[in-house]
Design a protein around this motif. Structure first.
Motif, PDB file in Angstrom:
ATOM      1  N   ASN A   2      36.001  34.766  49.977  1.00 19.52           N
ATOM      2  CA  ASN A   2      34.927  35.741  49.781  1.00 19.52           C
ATOM      3  C   ASN A   2      35.384  36.685  48.677  1.00 19.52           C
ATOM      4  O   ASN A   2      36.314  37.473  48.868  1.00 19.52           O
ATOM      5  CB  ASN A   2      34.673  36.496  51.087  1.00 19.52           C
ATOM      6  N   LEU A   3      34.767  36.615  47.514  1.00 20.07           N
ATOM      7  CA  LEU A   3      35.197  37.409  46.362  1.00 20.07           C
ATOM      8  C   LEU A   3      35.181  38.906  46.659  1.00 20.07           C
ATOM      9  O   LEU A   3      35.988  39.660  46.121  1.00 20.07           O
ATOM     10  CB  LEU A   3      34.307  37.111  45.158  1.00 20.07           C
ATOM     11  N   ALA A   4      34.268  39.330  47.526  1.00 18.79           N
ATOM     12  CA  ALA A   4      34.155  40.750  47.827  1.00 18.79           C
ATOM     13  C   ALA A   4      35.336  41.256  48.638  1.00 18.79           C
ATOM     14  O   ALA A   4      35.568  42.476  48.709  1.00 18.79           O
ATOM     15  CB  ALA A   4      32.853  41.018  48.585  1.00 18.79           C
ATOM     16  N   ARG A   5      36.101  40.344  49.243  1.00 19.60           N
ATOM     17  CA  ARG A   5      37.232  40.761  50.070  1.00 19.60           C
ATOM     18  C   ARG A   5      38.553  40.740  49.308  1.00 19.60           C
ATOM     19  O   ARG A   5      39.605  41.051  49.867  1.00 19.60           O
ATOM     20  CB  ARG A   5      37.344  39.857  51.308  1.00 19.60           C
ATOM     21  N   VAL A   6      38.513  40.346  48.017  1.00 20.94           N
ATOM     22  CA  VAL A   6      39.727  40.298  47.207  1.00 20.94           C
ATOM     23  C   VAL A   6      40.041  41.699  46.679  1.00 20.94           C
ATOM     24  O   VAL A   6      39.232  42.325  46.001  1.00 20.94           O
ATOM     25  CB  VAL A   6      39.572  39.312  46.024  1.00 20.94           C
ATOM     26  N   LYS A   7      41.237  42.164  46.998  1.00 26.57           N
ATOM     27  CA  LYS A   7      41.643  43.518  46.615  1.00 26.57           C
ATOM     28  C   LYS A   7      42.535  43.520  45.386  1.00 26.57           C
ATOM     29  O   LYS A   7      42.522  44.462  44.596  1.00 26.57           O
ATOM     30  CB  LYS A   7      42.373  44.174  47.786  1.00 26.57           C
ATOM     31  N   GLU A   8      43.331  42.469  45.208  1.00 29.51           N
ATOM     32  CA  GLU A   8      44.321  42.460  44.132  1.00 29.51           C
ATOM     33  C   GLU A   8      44.506  41.045  43.610  1.00 29.51           C
ATOM     34  O   GLU A   8      44.430  40.074  44.370  1.00 29.51           O
ATOM     35  CB  GLU A   8      45.655  42.997  44.665  1.00 29.51           C
ATOM     36  N   GLU A  21      49.288  29.804  38.080  1.00 29.16           N
ATOM     37  CA  GLU A  21      48.566  30.097  39.305  1.00 29.16           C
ATOM     38  C   GLU A  21      48.434  31.609  39.466  1.00 29.16           C
ATOM     39  O   GLU A  21      49.032  32.384  38.727  1.00 29.16           O
ATOM     40  CB  GLU A  21      49.291  29.493  40.507  1.00 29.16           C
ATOM     41  N   TYR A  22      47.608  32.015  40.440  1.00 28.21           N
ATOM     42  CA  TYR A  22      47.430  33.428  40.756  1.00 28.21           C
ATOM     43  C   TYR A  22      47.573  33.625  42.258  1.00 28.21           C
ATOM     44  O   TYR A  22      47.309  32.708  43.043  1.00 28.21           O
ATOM     45  CB  TYR A  22      46.045  33.923  40.316  1.00 28.21           C
ATOM     46  N   PHE A  23      47.986  34.831  42.639  1.00 27.18           N
ATOM     47  CA  PHE A  23      48.013  35.207  44.036  1.00 27.18           C
ATOM     48  C   PHE A  23      46.915  36.248  44.264  1.00 27.18           C
ATOM     49  O   PHE A  23      46.830  37.242  43.537  1.00 27.18           O
ATOM     50  CB  PHE A  23      49.371  35.792  44.437  1.00 27.18           C
ATOM     51  N   LEU A  24      46.082  36.015  45.265  1.00 24.05           N
ATOM     52  CA  LEU A  24      45.024  36.946  45.621  1.00 24.05           C
ATOM     53  C   LEU A  24      45.406  37.652  46.915  1.00 24.05           C
ATOM     54  O   LEU A  24      45.746  37.001  47.903  1.00 24.05           O
ATOM     55  CB  LEU A  24      43.694  36.216  45.829  1.00 24.05           C
ATOM     56  N   ARG A  25      45.366  38.973  46.911  1.00 22.82           N
ATOM     57  CA  ARG A  25      45.597  39.737  48.138  1.00 22.82           C
ATOM     58  C   ARG A  25      44.246  40.235  48.640  1.00 22.82           C
ATOM     59  O   ARG A  25      43.503  40.894  47.902  1.00 22.82           O
ATOM     60  CB  ARG A  25      46.540  40.907  47.892  1.00 22.82           C
ATOM     61  N   HIS A  29      46.174  39.617  53.827  1.00 22.98           N
ATOM     62  CA  HIS A  29      46.533  38.213  53.650  1.00 22.98           C
ATOM     63  C   HIS A  29      46.594  37.865  52.162  1.00 22.98           C
ATOM     64  O   HIS A  29      45.884  38.456  51.342  1.00 22.98           O
ATOM     65  CB  HIS A  29      45.515  37.308  54.337  1.00 22.98           C
ATOM     66  N   GLU A  30      47.438  36.910  51.820  1.00 15.39           N
ATOM     67  CA  GLU A  30      47.554  36.437  50.442  1.00 15.39           C
ATOM     68  C   GLU A  30      47.153  34.970  50.351  1.00 15.39           C
ATOM     69  O   GLU A  30      47.531  34.156  51.199  1.00 15.39           O
ATOM     70  CB  GLU A  30      48.978  36.623  49.924  1.00 15.39           C
ATOM     71  N   LEU A  31      46.392  34.660  49.326  1.00 16.34           N
ATOM     72  CA  LEU A  31      45.958  33.290  49.080  1.00 16.34           C
ATOM     73  C   LEU A  31      46.363  32.896  47.667  1.00 16.34           C
ATOM     74  O   LEU A  31      46.517  33.747  46.787  1.00 16.34           O
ATOM     75  CB  LEU A  31      44.434  33.172  49.222  1.00 16.34           C
ATOM     76  N   LYS A  32      46.508  31.598  47.454  1.00 17.22           N
ATOM     77  CA  LYS A  32      46.880  31.115  46.123  1.00 17.22           C
ATOM     78  C   LYS A  32      45.662  30.540  45.420  1.00 17.22           C
ATOM     79  O   LYS A  32      44.923  29.738  45.983  1.00 17.22           O
ATOM     80  CB  LYS A  32      47.975  30.048  46.237  1.00 17.22           C
ATOM     81  N   LYS A  59      38.031  30.460  37.754  1.00 11.29           N
ATOM     82  CA  LYS A  59      37.425  31.403  38.707  1.00 11.29           C
ATOM     83  C   LYS A  59      37.983  32.807  38.527  1.00 11.29           C
ATOM     84  O   LYS A  59      37.424  33.770  39.090  1.00 11.29           O
ATOM     85  CB  LYS A  59      37.675  30.926  40.150  1.00 11.29           C
ATOM     86  N   VAL A  60      39.069  32.946  37.781  1.00 11.90           N
ATOM     87  CA  VAL A  60      39.660  34.268  37.563  1.00 11.90           C
ATOM     88  C   VAL A  60      38.659  35.200  36.918  1.00 11.90           C
ATOM     89  O   VAL A  60      38.613  36.401  37.220  1.00 11.90           O
ATOM     90  CB  VAL A  60      40.928  34.149  36.690  1.00 11.90           C
ATOM     91  N   GLN A  61      37.809  34.674  36.059  1.00 12.97           N
ATOM     92  CA  GLN A  61      36.828  35.517  35.369  1.00 12.97           C
ATOM     93  C   GLN A  61      35.868  36.181  36.344  1.00 12.97           C
ATOM     94  O   GLN A  61      35.324  37.247  36.077  1.00 12.97           O
ATOM     95  CB  GLN A  61      36.039  34.655  34.355  1.00 12.97           C
ATOM     96  N   LEU A  62      35.659  35.567  37.507  1.00 12.03           N
ATOM     97  CA  LEU A  62      34.774  36.141  38.508  1.00 12.03           C
ATOM     98  C   LEU A  62      35.392  37.339  39.206  1.00 12.03           C
ATOM     99  O   LEU A  62      34.685  38.097  39.878  1.00 12.03           O
ATOM    100  CB  LEU A  62      34.407  35.071  39.548  1.00 12.03           C
ATOM    101  N   LEU A  63      36.701  37.503  39.043  1.00 10.20           N
ATOM    102  CA  LEU A  63      37.417  38.572  39.736  1.00 10.20           C
ATOM    103  C   LEU A  63      37.791  39.720  38.818  1.00 10.20           C
ATOM    104  O   LEU A  63      38.397  40.700  39.250  1.00 10.20           O
ATOM    105  CB  LEU A  63      38.676  38.007  40.384  1.00 10.20           C
ATOM    106  N   ILE A  64      37.466  39.599  37.552  1.00 14.86           N
ATOM    107  CA  ILE A  64      37.833  40.628  36.582  1.00 14.86           C
ATOM    108  C   ILE A  64      36.625  41.513  36.264  1.00 14.86           C
ATOM    109  O   ILE A  64      35.544  41.015  36.041  1.00 14.86           O
ATOM    110  CB  ILE A  64      38.363  39.986  35.271  1.00 14.86           C
TER     111      ILE A  64
END
Length: 265
Positions: free
Chosen positions: A226-232, A240-244, A249-252, A260-265
């Motif tokens: 859920n992109l809205a729940r990504v804090k960091e 690769e990237y780590f999503l907090r 919780h951390e996801l890879k 998909k990184v562009q969706l988080l910036i």
């Protein structure tokens, strides 16, 4: 999350050096230290560490012999620490999280610990799913009944901000906003929604078609977030990237989904 850590090295100064460097990380709890593989074997069974920093070359039982001796159910995640780089291939063949050369640099140690945190977070989620699946199997009351028959779950489209999951004779409606991430566990999926985890049978592709792509995106072949729940968002050296998440919780995010990184910036 506190990471119970065991240091294994035959050199007291090397153990002390790691102890001082690990003190910079509040989530690292050094539960024990061992000077050889035989001593470490006994400590693993008693202390049950999550993580082990392991020297390769030690007298008697070396690092590789130790890993071969420990039962898989007790084996902690392992970071090799050694003065000899020619052990690297064997180390990764032994499924080590990382491989550090002495003298250990703080930057490389930090990177290795980040990899361990990610792996432990994923392992905890997977184990939670396995426990839930096993419980459902037992509750079926029929040892001959397959898990698929016991669950008998289906996914239905998500109207009005809800995802409806058929669970036997009942239908659970999960708030989409509460869903943090979804991961695959064999032929089943685990939907992590705040403090609850819902188990269902199906494929990631089928579920993707029922979720809003503006909110839910695949970041790994077995993970939807859920992109809205990504804090960091933190990049890793290998692309690769780590999503907090806001839950901690951390996801890879794997290289295959780096667009998909562009969706988080």
């Amino acid at each position: 999350m506190t990471i119970r850590t065991l240091i294994v090295d035959d050199e007291p100064l090397a153990r002390r050096g790691l102890e001082l460097r690990l003190a910079r990380h509040a989530d690292i709890d050094i539960v024990g230290q061992a000077g050889n593989g035989r001593e470490a074997f006994g400590l693993i069974s008693v202390l049950k560490p999550d993580l082990m920093l392991l020297d390769v070359q030690m007298p008697g039982v070396d690092g590789f012999a130790l890993l071969r001796a420990v039962p898989l159910t007790q084996l902690p995640l392992t970071i090799f620490v050694t003065a000899y780089n020619h052990y690297a291939i064997d180390a990764f063949a032994a499924n080590a999280i990382d491989y550090l050369l002495k003298p250990v640099e703080d930057t490389r140690l930090d990177q290795a610990l980040e990899r361990a945190r990610t792996a432990l977070s994923a392992r905890d989620s997977s184990r939670h799913c396995e426990r839930l699946l096993a419980t459902l199997s037992r509750l079926s009351g029929n040892s001959e009944l397959s898990l698929a028959e016991a669950l008998d779950e289906e996914i239905t489209p998500a109207p009005s901000g809800k995802l409806a999951i058929k669970d036997g004779q009942r239908i659970v409606r999960v708030d989409l906003a509460a869903i943090q991430w979804i991961d695959a566990a064999g032929d089943y999926m685990c939907i992590h929604a705040n403090d609850d985890t819902h188990i269902l049978r199906g494929t990631m592709r089928e579920l993707e078609q029922r979720l809003d792509a503006r909110v839910f995106q695949r970041i790994h072949r077995s993970t939807i977030v859920n992109l809205a729940r990504v804090k960091e968002l933190r990049p890793h050296l290998n692309g690769e990237y780590f999503l907090r998440l806001d839950s901690g919780h951390e996801l890879k995010l794997s290289r295959s989904y780096k667009d998909k990184v562009q969706l988080l910036i």
